[in-house]
Design an enzyme around this catalytic site. Structure first.
Site, mmCIF file in Angstrom:
data_model
loop_
_atom_site.group_PDB
_atom_site.id
_atom_site.type_symbol
_atom_site.label_atom_id
_atom_site.label_comp_id
_atom_site.label_asym_id
_atom_site.label_seq_id
_atom_site.Cartn_x
_atom_site.Cartn_y
_atom_site.Cartn_z
ATOM 1 N N TYR A 32 0.804 -1.228 0.000
ATOM 2 C CA TYR A 32 0.000 0.000 0.000
ATOM 3 C C TYR A 32 0.837 1.280 0.000
ATOM 4 O O TYR A 32 0.458 2.265 0.611
ATOM 5 C CB TYR A 32 -0.974 0.020 1.185
ATOM 6 C CG TYR A 32 -1.536 -1.327 1.557
ATOM 7 C CD1 TYR A 32 -2.252 -2.079 0.624
ATOM 8 C CD2 TYR A 32 -1.345 -1.864 2.819
ATOM 9 C CE1 TYR A 32 -2.757 -3.338 0.951
ATOM 10 C CE2 TYR A 32 -1.849 -3.119 3.154
ATOM 11 C CZ TYR A 32 -2.556 -3.843 2.213
ATOM 12 O OH TYR A 32 -3.047 -5.085 2.543
ATOM 13 N N HIS A 33 1.945 1.272 -0.745
ATOM 14 C CA HIS A 33 2.824 2.437 -0.792
ATOM 15 C C HIS A 33 3.081 2.896 -2.226
ATOM 16 O O HIS A 33 4.225 3.068 -2.641
ATOM 17 C CB HIS A 33 4.165 2.124 -0.123
ATOM 18 C CG HIS A 33 4.078 1.750 1.313
ATOM 19 N ND1 HIS A 33 5.085 1.051 1.967
ATOM 20 C CD2 HIS A 33 3.113 1.961 2.239
ATOM 21 C CE1 HIS A 33 4.728 0.857 3.228
ATOM 22 N NE2 HIS A 33 3.540 1.396 3.412
ATOM 23 N N PRO A 34 2.058 3.153 -3.043
ATOM 24 C CA PRO A 34 2.296 3.579 -4.423
ATOM 25 C C PRO A 34 2.908 4.976 -4.479
ATOM 26 O O PRO A 34 2.599 5.845 -3.673
ATOM 27 C CB PRO A 34 0.897 3.562 -5.041
ATOM 28 C CG PRO A 34 -0.032 3.782 -3.893
ATOM 29 C CD PRO A 34 0.613 3.091 -2.727
#
Length: 607
Positions: A535-537
């Protein structure tokens, strides 16, 4: 009981609890949709981590009128309860995105597609995340500046990390000079830990690593996770920045306002935005600037819908080209993770749903905001190992320590959220369902694989194509294999093996039966099957000098070829930071606010 029914049952309980126990915190009654002006000084698109900071800081200038537009609504009440973080995904505060089918990864997922959670609502992804506060490595920011982005070195951005922070922890007194006091964003110690945390920290010392402050002078080592939690409640940007500022007469926040495009004049200056709200299309104009803070997926989408992006791609969708900017949507990348490396223990020392939902845990949270409900489910600590390439203190790998094995709760939490094929999960984890244990999850902190965000339609309500292109670069596989072998070393220390009876779940992964177990070929097969997003785009509107043809914004975050338009969120990162991304996104918001104030002649703090 099916997984979906179980989740609904848990959410109902937690909504009741949050309504009764934290009613005042859960109120967000500042939607100004019914009284919007025709024109503002600044329009901010997206009320997430960066957008919330900008709304708060720009509205400090009394003469400026600021509009904050958010596509979603108020945060759900249960988002305030830290232990429910994972249960919020695929719910009302999530865009419910999915990746494009992956060519090189996600083979254990249906059609090689996995869920891609992104926060939708006031607070953005800070209402969904696991509240872990990690700034990244000092070399991340020095590298940004070395790439041709002046003003983004570690020494500069540290001032903004400290400005944002209200550090209330007790563990890191020796590194107090690296922390801030009195800022909007509370950073605190974990309020509850499983007994396994002690084993993890001891394991690190056994391997020769120090127990560190992950936000101190250096990052290599083992640490207890610092949390964005205020008095037992999630410290999202909605709570920390937006709600306190919403009472100012010069700030309007509009809920459920879905921006469809930015409006430009003939000189390519942003003069307003169009948004849809309750079935009606509205236009609001701007005197000074439009600021996109819609995140690494939606900011490039809105730019392209507005005619700013690769001209050939825009023409494919019959979108008039305002600026041919080939870098929009490119350079998209993410931190992939392995959640499946699981160990069993011979003691009841893990975090489980019965532990979190017990009568004693609910009572402790209700009366004292303590106990397992006051912490994200099973999150205990982090580690960063020495890099084997280049600077050894610029880590390529992070390890998250979870005090629950993947199948401990029959897959009700982790496996369903991550999205594995049910038959794969049953075959691999069926023999250890409901068993106590833990996970050591390696993360690639500096992935070399790059993907893209592209349009699937000119309809603003149609999801864009999200392609992280995981594991397309062969070096990422090699790094992941090193990470697996280091995780196995951690799990095999006496601190975990002898004190807790830790035993690795060494069943051969379905789909990799033809590989020699524990060979590099086997672990490559393993990684290509089970790795997924953490969840770190980042990176899809890259900050770069004019010499870089794929840059989108300059070092002041101004969009190339336009006037009066900036992007301020994780999409501007040239390379994602070496850790969780919420803290650096808030820093980006703080620094951008000062840059904007300075450009318009208003007082600043650190410029």
């Amino acid at each position: 009981m099916s997984i979906q029914i179980f989740r609904i049952f848990i959410l109902v309980i937690m909504r009741i609890l949050s309504t009764v126990v934290i009613r005042d915190v859960g109120e967000h009654h500042y939607d100004a949709s019914g009284r919007l002006l025709d024109r503002y000084d600044f329009i901010i698109v997206g009320a997430g981590s960066a957008g919330g900071v900008l709304a708060s800081r720009l509205s400090e200038i009394e003469g400026w009128r600021v509009l904050l537009l958010e596509s979603g609504g108020a945060p759900p009440r249960e988002s305030n309860v830290p232990a429910l973080a994972l249960g919020l995904q695929q719910g009302e505060a999530d865009w419910k995105y999915f990746t494009a089918p992956q060519r090189y990864a996600q083979m254990a997922f249906p059609n090689n597609v996995s869920p891609y959670p992104r926060g939708r609502g006031v607070g953005g992804s800070s209402t969904l995340n696991l509240m872990i506060y990690v700034r990244g490595n000092r070399r991340d920011f020095d590298h940004w500046e070395a790439l041709g982005n002046p003003g983004w070195s570690y020494d500069t951005v540290l001032k903004y990390f400290k400005k944002a922070e209200d550090y209330r922890g007790t563990r890191n007194r020796a590194t107090a000079s690296y922390h801030g006091k009195g800022g909007p964003l509370v950073v605190d110690d974990k309020r509850w830990s499983a007994p396994l945390l002690r084993g993890f920290l001891n394991a690190g010392q056994e391997l020769g690593y120090n127990i560190i402050d992950a936000n101190g002078p250096e990052q290599i080592g083992f640490s207890v996770a610092d949390m964005n939690i205020i008095d037992g409640i999630r410290a999202s940007s909605a709570i920390s920045y937006i709600k306190p500022a919403a009472g100012r007469p010069n700030l309007d926040v509009a809920f459920n306002a879905h921006v469809s495009q930015i409006i430009f004049n003939k000189e390519k200056r942003a003069i307003g935005v169009q948004f849809e709200q309750r079935g009606k299309l509205h236009t609001v104009y701007v005197k000074r600037e439009v600021i996109l803070s819609a995140g690494s997926v939606n900011s490039p989408q809105i730019l392209m819908l507005s005619g700013v992006g690769p001209s050939h791609h825009l023409r494919e969708h019959q979108i008039p080209v305002v600026v041919d900017l080939p870098g929009v949507g490119q350079n998209f990348h993410d931190h992939p993770i392995l959640f499946t490396l699981s160990w069993l223990t011979n003691q009841r020392v893990s975090t489980s749903i019965p532990t979190v939902m017990s009568a004693s845990a609910i009572k402790e949270f209700a009366h004292n905001k303590q106990g397992p409900l006051a912490c994200p489910f099973a999150i205990e600590g982090n580690a960063w190992s020495l890099s084997e390439e280049g600077d050894p203190h610029w880590p390529q790998l992070q390890y998250v320590f979870l005090s629950s094995n993947m199948a401990m709760n029959y897959g009700f939490v982790l496996s369903d959220i991550i999205g594995y094929k049910p038959e794969f999960f049953k075959k691999y984890f069926g023999s250890v369902r409901a068993r106590y244990g833990f996970v050591i999850a390696p993360i690639l902190t500096r992935p070399k694989s790059k993907g893209s965000i592209t349009l699937t339609s000119r309809d603003p309500k149609t999801s864009p194509r999200i392609d992280p292109n995981y594991l397309s670069h062969p070096d990422d596989i090699k790094t992941f294999i090193r990470g697996i072998r280091f995780a196995l070393k951690i799990g095999n220390t006496t601190a975990l093996r002898e004190d807790f009876g830790a035993r690795f779940h060494d069943k051969v992964l379905p789909g990799c039966e033809g590989k020699l177990y524990d060979s590099d070929d086997y672990w490559e097969c393993y990684v290509r099957h089970v790795s997924s997003t953490v969840y770190h785009p980042a990176g899809s509107c890259k900050m770069a000098p004019s010499s870089d043809t794929m840059g989108v914004v300059d070092h002041k975050l101004r969009v190339r070829g336009t006037e009066g338009l900036r992007v301020v969120d994780a999409s501007i990162m040239p390379l994602v930071t070496s850790g969780n991304t919420n803290a650096p996104v808030i820093m980006i918001g703080e620094r951008a606010a000062d840059i904007i104030k300075n450009d318009w002649g208003a007082p600043t703090t650190h410029l």
